[in-house]
Design a protein around this motif. Structure first.
Motif, PDB file in Angstrom:
ATOM      1  N   PRO A 190      39.754  49.692  -0.331  1.00  0.00           N
ATOM      2  CA  PRO A 190      40.980  50.511  -0.291  1.00  0.00           C
ATOM      3  C   PRO A 190      41.569  50.769  -1.670  1.00  0.00           C
ATOM      4  N   ASP A 243      42.393  53.517  -2.910  1.00  0.00           N
ATOM      5  CA  ASP A 243      43.460  54.519  -2.841  1.00  0.00           C
ATOM      6  C   ASP A 243      44.819  53.889  -2.540  1.00  0.00           C
ATOM      7  N   GLU A 244      44.818  52.607  -2.154  1.00  0.00           N
ATOM      8  CA  GLU A 244      46.063  51.914  -1.877  1.00  0.00           C
ATOM      9  C   GLU A 244      46.467  50.975  -3.015  1.00  0.00           C
ATOM     10  N   TYR A 249      48.252  49.363  -6.062  1.00  0.00           N
ATOM     11  CA  TYR A 249      49.625  49.475  -6.564  1.00  0.00           C
ATOM     12  C   TYR A 249      50.024  48.160  -7.223  1.00  0.00           C
ATOM     13  N   ASN A 267      53.824  56.087  -9.049  1.00  0.00           N
ATOM     14  CA  ASN A 267      53.307  56.605  -7.781  1.00  0.00           C
ATOM     15  C   ASN A 267      54.216  57.725  -7.287  1.00  0.00           C
ATOM     16  N   ASP A 316      54.344  57.108   0.271  1.00  0.00           N
ATOM     17  CA  ASP A 316      53.611  56.006   0.881  1.00  0.00           C
ATOM     18  C   ASP A 316      53.291  56.310   2.340  1.00  0.00           C
ATOM     19  N   LYS A 317      52.208  55.724   2.807  1.00  0.00           N
ATOM     20  CA  LYS A 317      51.857  55.861   4.215  1.00  0.00           C
ATOM     21  C   LYS A 317      52.963  55.239   5.061  1.00  0.00           C
ATOM     22  N   LYS A 332      54.674  52.959   7.583  1.00  0.00           N
ATOM     23  CA  LYS A 332      54.359  51.593   7.967  1.00  0.00           C
ATOM     24  C   LYS A 332      53.930  51.584   9.427  1.00  0.00           C
ATOM     25  N   ASP A 362      53.469  46.902   4.179  1.00  0.00           N
ATOM     26  CA  ASP A 362      52.694  48.143   4.111  1.00  0.00           C
ATOM     27  C   ASP A 362      51.654  48.158   5.225  1.00  0.00           C
ATOM     28  N   GLN A 363      50.381  48.248   4.872  1.00  0.00           N
ATOM     29  CA  GLN A 363      49.317  48.342   5.871  1.00  0.00           C
ATOM     30  C   GLN A 363      48.715  46.981   6.223  1.00  0.00           C
ATOM     31  N   GLU A 364      49.353  45.901   5.781  1.00  0.00           N
ATOM     32  CA  GLU A 364      48.771  44.572   5.910  1.00  0.00           C
ATOM     33  C   GLU A 364      49.609  43.663   6.800  1.00  0.00           C
ATOM     34  N   ARG A 383      44.280  44.310   8.259  1.00  0.00           N
ATOM     35  CA  ARG A 383      44.724  45.614   7.759  1.00  0.00           C
ATOM     36  C   ARG A 383      44.724  46.630   8.886  1.00  0.00           C
TER      37      ARG A 383
END
Length: 302
Positions: free
Chosen positions: A77, A79-80, A82, A178, A182-183, A185, A284-286, A300
């Motif tokens: 990942p 692209d994620e 940060y 950035n 952001d995506k 949640k 986030d995605q986690e 994830r």
């Protein structure tokens, strides 16, 4: 960052990396604190903007050689990626502070102090997943520099800010603000959570490791208070009550397939983690699930 292991790289792994040392804070005319404008490029006071921004690592420069974030590597990942800076220290039972992030492979945590254009990074900790190839090489170089006393400079061009952290020997990390939204949640319930690693131990003694080869585990929490999924070999299903930052699992029913030894061992560990009440943390995605024993898992969103 909870339950990670402190970073200790052998000299052979990062040969040629200089020892971290204190940097000067000499800010001459047009330097990091001047707020000057030259050729359309604005220089901002680093201390005013570092902690309020989500940064994307772009480049690490070591002995004049540039290592760029391998955004073309879709296996990880990237692209994620940060990095965020939240001044302060970790809780006594945690390794790594609230600053850090990921450069596409492991999750990094650190304590950070910001004083003008000086950034001090300490108590660095990270998970221990092996990612191979360019992503691992970039991470190794990044982590080798992301510790100690660094001089920060922030420049802005066309509305986008660039942060450069420089060590006293000239090696540096370049990060870009950035500007992409952001995506969203993901919801805890209704999302398929793919397990990426298993956690073991507490505080500085804590470690994280990847699932064995061939193990593809995932969990889905439903609105009716149940959980279903697969723990690498067998399908599972049971009750899962979510309340006040915890998830209390009831007895899990499983299929009875036999798989290779390492896969079965990892599955038994996950069953033990999901036996009873765990705390959960979603960032986030986690999603991180942690039992009172310190054993846990990181998943994830898909």
């Amino acid at each position: 960052m909870k339950r990670t292991t402190r970073v200790k790289y052998a000299a052979a792994a990062l040969a040629g990396t200089a020892v971290l040392a204190a940097c000067g804070t000499d800010s001459g005319k047009g330097g990091a604190g001047s707020g000057s404008v030259s050729d359309g490029e604005k220089t901002s006071k680093a201390g005013d903007v570092i902690a309020d921004t989500r940064w994307v690592p772009r480049k690490v420069t070591v002995d004049g050689k540039e290592y760029t974030l391998p955004t073309e590597d879709t296996k990880f990942p990237v692209d994620e990626a940060y990095i965020t800076f939240k001044p302060g220290t970790a809780k006594p039972d945690e390794g790594g502070g609230q600053s850090g992030g990921t450069v596409g492979c492991n999750h990094i945590g650190a304590d950070v102090e910001i004083d003008g254009d000086t950034v001090k990074v300490g108590d660095l900790a990270m998970t221990q997943m092996a990612c191979q190839g360019p992503v691992q090489e970039f991470e190794n170089q990044f982590v080798a520099l992301f510790e100690g006393t660094l001089k920060a400079a922030v420049k802005e061009r066309d509305g986008v800010r660039t942060l450069t952290l420089t060590r006293n020997d000239g090696d540096s990390i370049t990060l870009v603000e950035n500007t992409v939204k952001d995506k969203d949640k993901p919801a805890l319930k209704g999302t398929k959570w793919t397990v990426e690693s298993l956690l073991s131990g507490k505080g500085d003694d804590g470690t994280a490791r990847s699932l064995p080869k061939g193990a593809k585990a995932h969990l889905t929490f439903a609105e009716d208070g149940t959980v279903s999924g697969n723990l690498g070999c067998n399908n599972i299903r049971g009750k899962a009550a979510v309340k006040d930052g915890t998830i209390e699992f009831g007895p899990l029913s499983t299929t009875r397939m036999l798989c290779e030894g390492p896969v079965m061992k990892a599955e038994r560990e996950m069953i033990d983690i999901l036996a009873g009440k765990v705390s959960y943390q979603q960032k986030d995605q986690e999603l991180t699930l942690t039992a009172d024993s310190g054993e846990g898992l990181v998943a994830r969103a898909e």
